[in-house]
Every structure is written in C-alpha cells, then in structure tokens.
Design a protein around this motif. Sequence first.
Motif, PDB file in Angstrom:
ATOM      1  N   PHE A  76       0.844  -1.200   0.000  1.00  0.00           N
ATOM      2  CA  PHE A  76       0.000   0.000   0.000  1.00  0.00           C
ATOM      3  C   PHE A  76       0.885   1.257   0.000  1.00  0.00           C
ATOM      4  O   PHE A  76       0.557   2.255  -0.620  1.00  0.00           O
ATOM      5  CB  PHE A  76      -0.918  -0.011   1.235  1.00  0.00           C
ATOM      6  N   THR A 105      -7.619   4.723  -9.913  1.00  0.00           N
ATOM      7  CA  THR A 105      -8.291   6.030  -9.975  1.00  0.00           C
ATOM      8  C   THR A 105      -7.302   7.184  -9.989  1.00  0.00           C
ATOM      9  O   THR A 105      -7.694   8.332  -9.905  1.00  0.00           O
ATOM     10  CB  THR A 105      -9.237   6.226  -8.768  1.00  0.00           C
ATOM     11  N   HIS A 163      -5.759  12.636  -9.507  1.00  0.00           N
ATOM     12  CA  HIS A 163      -6.809  11.620  -9.542  1.00  0.00           C
ATOM     13  C   HIS A 163      -7.576  11.776 -10.837  1.00  0.00           C
ATOM     14  O   HIS A 163      -7.755  12.894 -11.335  1.00  0.00           O
ATOM     15  CB  HIS A 163      -7.709  11.789  -8.308  1.00  0.00           C
ATOM     16  N   MET A 182     -13.485  12.827 -12.326  1.00  0.00           N
ATOM     17  CA  MET A 182     -14.755  12.113 -12.197  1.00  0.00           C
ATOM     18  C   MET A 182     -15.851  13.087 -12.639  1.00  0.00           C
ATOM     19  O   MET A 182     -16.198  13.990 -11.888  1.00  0.00           O
ATOM     20  CB  MET A 182     -14.974  11.707 -10.734  1.00  0.00           C
ATOM     21  N   ARG A 239      -8.943  16.406  -9.542  1.00  0.00           N
ATOM     22  CA  ARG A 239      -8.331  16.606  -8.213  1.00  0.00           C
ATOM     23  C   ARG A 239      -6.883  16.176  -8.206  1.00  0.00           C
ATOM     24  O   ARG A 239      -6.465  15.302  -8.987  1.00  0.00           O
ATOM     25  CB  ARG A 239      -9.094  15.777  -7.174  1.00  0.00           C
ATOM     26  N   ASN A 283      -1.371   8.241   5.379  1.00  0.00           N
ATOM     27  CA  ASN A 283      -1.194   9.238   4.294  1.00  0.00           C
ATOM     28  C   ASN A 283      -1.952  10.486   4.728  1.00  0.00           C
ATOM     29  O   ASN A 283      -3.169  10.395   4.971  1.00  0.00           O
ATOM     30  CB  ASN A 283      -1.816   8.750   2.974  1.00  0.00           C
ATOM     31  N   LEU A 286      -6.486  15.080   2.556  1.00  0.00           N
ATOM     32  CA  LEU A 286      -6.816  13.716   2.972  1.00  0.00           C
ATOM     33  C   LEU A 286      -6.046  13.308   4.221  1.00  0.00           C
ATOM     34  O   LEU A 286      -4.973  13.821   4.521  1.00  0.00           O
ATOM     35  CB  LEU A 286      -6.556  12.738   1.821  1.00  0.00           C
ATOM     36  N   VAL A 291     -11.464  12.300   3.406  1.00  0.00           N
ATOM     37  CA  VAL A 291     -11.066  13.034   2.195  1.00  0.00           C
ATOM     38  C   VAL A 291     -11.970  14.256   2.045  1.00  0.00           C
ATOM     39  O   VAL A 291     -13.200  14.122   1.923  1.00  0.00           O
ATOM     40  CB  VAL A 291     -11.184  12.138   0.933  1.00  0.00           C
ATOM     41  N   VAL A 347     -18.573  19.563  -4.543  1.00  0.00           N
ATOM     42  CA  VAL A 347     -18.949  18.471  -5.457  1.00  0.00           C
ATOM     43  C   VAL A 347     -20.394  18.120  -5.081  1.00  0.00           C
ATOM     44  O   VAL A 347     -20.708  18.061  -3.886  1.00  0.00           O
ATOM     45  CB  VAL A 347     -18.038  17.241  -5.225  1.00  0.00           C
ATOM     46  N   LEU A 352     -20.631  12.629  -5.109  1.00  0.00           N
ATOM     47  CA  LEU A 352     -19.509  12.185  -4.285  1.00  0.00           C
ATOM     48  C   LEU A 352     -19.862  10.930  -3.494  1.00  0.00           C
ATOM     49  O   LEU A 352     -19.075   9.997  -3.391  1.00  0.00           O
ATOM     50  CB  LEU A 352     -19.069  13.302  -3.338  1.00  0.00           C
ATOM     51  N   LEU A 381     -19.889   8.002  -5.807  1.00  0.00           N
ATOM     52  CA  LEU A 381     -18.494   7.693  -6.167  1.00  0.00           C
ATOM     53  C   LEU A 381     -17.816   6.924  -5.035  1.00  0.00           C
ATOM     54  O   LEU A 381     -17.233   5.854  -5.248  1.00  0.00           O
ATOM     55  CB  LEU A 381     -17.766   9.022  -6.408  1.00  0.00           C
ATOM     56  N   ALA A 382     -17.959   7.418  -3.817  1.00  0.00           N
ATOM     57  CA  ALA A 382     -17.304   6.779  -2.658  1.00  0.00           C
ATOM     58  C   ALA A 382     -17.868   5.373  -2.450  1.00  0.00           C
ATOM     59  O   ALA A 382     -17.107   4.415  -2.232  1.00  0.00           O
ATOM     60  CB  ALA A 382     -17.513   7.633  -1.421  1.00  0.00           C
ATOM     61  N   PHE A 418     -11.624  -0.490  -4.461  1.00  0.00           N
ATOM     62  CA  PHE A 418     -10.190  -0.382  -4.107  1.00  0.00           C
ATOM     63  C   PHE A 418      -9.823  -1.496  -3.125  1.00  0.00           C
ATOM     64  O   PHE A 418      -8.812  -2.189  -3.296  1.00  0.00           O
ATOM     65  CB  PHE A 418      -9.912   1.009  -3.515  1.00  0.00           C
TER      66      PHE A 418
HETATM   67  O1  LIG Z   1      -6.164   5.313   0.255  1.00  0.00           O
HETATM   68  S1  LIG Z   1      -5.435   6.302  -0.524  1.00  0.00           S
HETATM   69  O2  LIG Z   1      -4.450   7.104   0.175  1.00  0.00           O
HETATM   70  C1  LIG Z   1      -4.625   5.417  -1.827  1.00  0.00           C
HETATM   71  C2  LIG Z   1      -3.587   6.226  -2.516  1.00  0.00           C
HETATM   72  O3  LIG Z   1      -4.119   6.701  -3.732  1.00  0.00           O
HETATM   73  C3  LIG Z   1      -6.625   7.396  -1.227  1.00  0.00           C
HETATM   74  C4  LIG Z   1      -7.913   6.944  -1.456  1.00  0.00           C
HETATM   75  C5  LIG Z   1      -8.871   7.795  -2.019  1.00  0.00           C
HETATM   76  C6  LIG Z   1      -8.537   9.120  -2.360  1.00  0.00           C
HETATM   77  C7  LIG Z   1      -9.563  10.013  -2.988  1.00  0.00           C
HETATM   78  C8  LIG Z   1      -9.192  11.136  -3.722  1.00  0.00           C
HETATM   79  C9  LIG Z   1     -10.170  11.914  -4.342  1.00  0.00           C
HETATM   80  C10 LIG Z   1     -11.536  11.588  -4.236  1.00  0.00           C
HETATM   81  C11 LIG Z   1     -12.620  12.431  -4.929  1.00  0.00           C
HETATM   82  C12 LIG Z   1     -12.831  13.799  -4.327  1.00  0.00           C
HETATM   83  C13 LIG Z   1     -13.587  14.545  -5.436  1.00  0.00           C
HETATM   84  C14 LIG Z   1     -13.371  13.792  -6.745  1.00  0.00           C
HETATM   85  C15 LIG Z   1     -12.427  12.610  -6.409  1.00  0.00           C
HETATM   86  C16 LIG Z   1     -11.902  10.472  -3.490  1.00  0.00           C
HETATM   87  C17 LIG Z   1     -13.338  10.080  -3.396  1.00  0.00           C
HETATM   88  C18 LIG Z   1     -13.914   9.193  -2.363  1.00  0.00           C
HETATM   89  C19 LIG Z   1     -13.808   8.751  -3.757  1.00  0.00           C
HETATM   90  C20 LIG Z   1     -12.833   7.689  -4.134  1.00  0.00           C
HETATM   91  C21 LIG Z   1     -12.623   6.609  -3.265  1.00  0.00           C
HETATM   92  C22 LIG Z   1     -11.657   5.661  -3.601  1.00  0.00           C
HETATM   93  C23 LIG Z   1     -10.939   5.821  -4.773  1.00  0.00           C
HETATM   94  C24 LIG Z   1     -11.183   6.916  -5.586  1.00  0.00           C
HETATM   95  N1  LIG Z   1     -12.139   7.833  -5.284  1.00  0.00           N
HETATM   96  C25 LIG Z   1     -10.913   9.680  -2.859  1.00  0.00           C
HETATM   97  C26 LIG Z   1      -7.236   9.560  -2.113  1.00  0.00           C
HETATM   98  C27 LIG Z   1      -6.290   8.715  -1.539  1.00  0.00           C
END
Ligand SMILES: O=S(=O)(CCO)c1ccc(-c2ccc(C3CCCC3)c([C@@H]3C[C@@H]3c3ccccn3)c2)cc1
Length: 236
Positions: free
Chosen positions: A75, A87, A108, A111, A117, A142, A161, A195, A201, A206, A209-210, A217
Amino acid sequence: GGLVPYLAELERKVSEHHRLAFQSKDGESDWQLLLEEGEMKVYRREVEEDGIVVDPLKAQNVVKGVTAHEICHYFWDVDIRMEWETTVEIVKLVEKISDDTVVVYQTHKRMWPTMQRDSLFVSSIRQVDTGDDEGPSWVVCNFSVDHPSLPVSNKCVRVKLNIGLVCQTLVTPPADGQPITRDDLSCKIAYAAYVNPGGWVPASVLRTLAKREYPRFLRKFSAYVQGKTKDKPIMF
Ligand SMILES: O=S(=O)(CCO)c1ccc(-c2ccc(C3CCCC3)c([C@@H]3C[C@@H]3c3ccccn3)c2)cc1
C-alpha cells in the motif's frame, strides 16, 4: 526541510489511526453500513463542512494468505502504486524523508462532472506495538501537507486527505514443528479515510463515487497483494 513540523503531526495521526482502528464502533452509532461482503464491511458517516461532503469512511476486511507487513508494504510503496490504484493518473515521489516516510503527489482521474483533483501528502509506514497477544500492527498513514515545490495548480482542485491503514497478522499455528505457510496466515485490515474534496462536489455524485470506489479499491488491492506474494517468502 520544510516538513519538520509535519513530522510531529504525523506521529499524532499514526497513533490516532492505530487507537481507532480496531475499536468497536458501538460508541459512534451514526456509522452507516454501506456494504457487507464476506469479511469486508464498509461504513460511512454523512458529514458536510461548509456545504462540502467530507464523509469519513471506515472499512474492515480479512485477507487470507498475507501478512500485515505485506499489505502495508504494497500500500505504501509508491513504485508499484499504479499496478493496483486505478483512480489515479500521475503518482510522483516528491521527497524521501526517511526509509519509511515519503512525500507523494498524485492526480486523480477526473470524475465527471467534477473538476480534476490532485493530492500532496506525507506517506509513512511503521510497525506499532499493539500490546495485546496478537502481536504488533503495521500502519500506513497518508495525510495532506503543503510543499513549496508543489504549489496548488489551477488545473486541479487540491483534496485534503487523512488516510489510515492499520493491519494485524493472524496466524493459525500449524501442527507442532511444521513451518508456517501462507495457508496459516491472514491479515486483519482496518482502513479509515477522511477526504475533503477541496471544493464543492454535488453530494449525490460524491457519495455514489465513494460507495463504488472504496469497496472496489479494497477488493482490487487485497487481491493484488495476494497475487504478488503467493510465490514469495512470507514477509512477517
Ligand atoms: O487510500 S489512498 O491514500 C490510496 C492512494 O491513492 C486514497 C484513497 C482515495 C482518495 C480520494 C481522492 C479523491 C476523491 C474524490 C474527491 C472529489 C473527486 C475525487 C476520493 C473520493 C472518495 C472517492 C474515491 C474513493 C476511492 C478511490 C477513488 N475515489 C478519494 C485519495 C487517496
């Protein structure tokens, strides 16, 4: 470097994630069960700050055949992130603070209909003594920082985050004298994600998406680590 103040905050966040990880959520009854699939349970609380959805997410899972060290290592390791993280578009190592602490920049995938982002965060891996008979935990934290060399760009909205991955290795002892094999191992995972999207949004966008992406993931990452480690010596 300019990150020294963050290192104290990092220690606090690691301890906080470790303390909260396996604590039963009875106290906080407002956690909504999003999904239950085998050993995987995903919860969220609906929270908005200044009209922006910042729902905390909490997930537990048990992954067979791998150790806590292996889950946290894969990770944390920036070099292989793109092998499981579907993503993100760009992953960049900004600074190596120590052997277990780095600064990472990520964009990222956009979306629709939201703006793209990016995130800039300290990422640290370490073993934490849990004090119980289950042995030590492995933790990855993180959390977002500002960094002089990565100013916020006008192309992306910077998310804030704070992510904790806390893992414990569970071993079913083999018949006496037999070496431990991967069949005797599993890893108990507690994942927590806060986050803040950094800008407005639509709540429904959101939350949808979550609800889709976090379980995706967790499934994909767990299977990825099982695949990467199955023919390798066990990393305790
Ligand atoms: O576990 S980690 O550290 C893994 C390292 O990569 C991590 C996980 C998730 C994020 C994350 C970043 C942006 C966003 C959104 C905000 C508006 C538009 C995008 C989201 C939303 C919750 C949704 C999401 C969840 C999981 C994966 C992607 N998307 C999540 C960041 C880091």
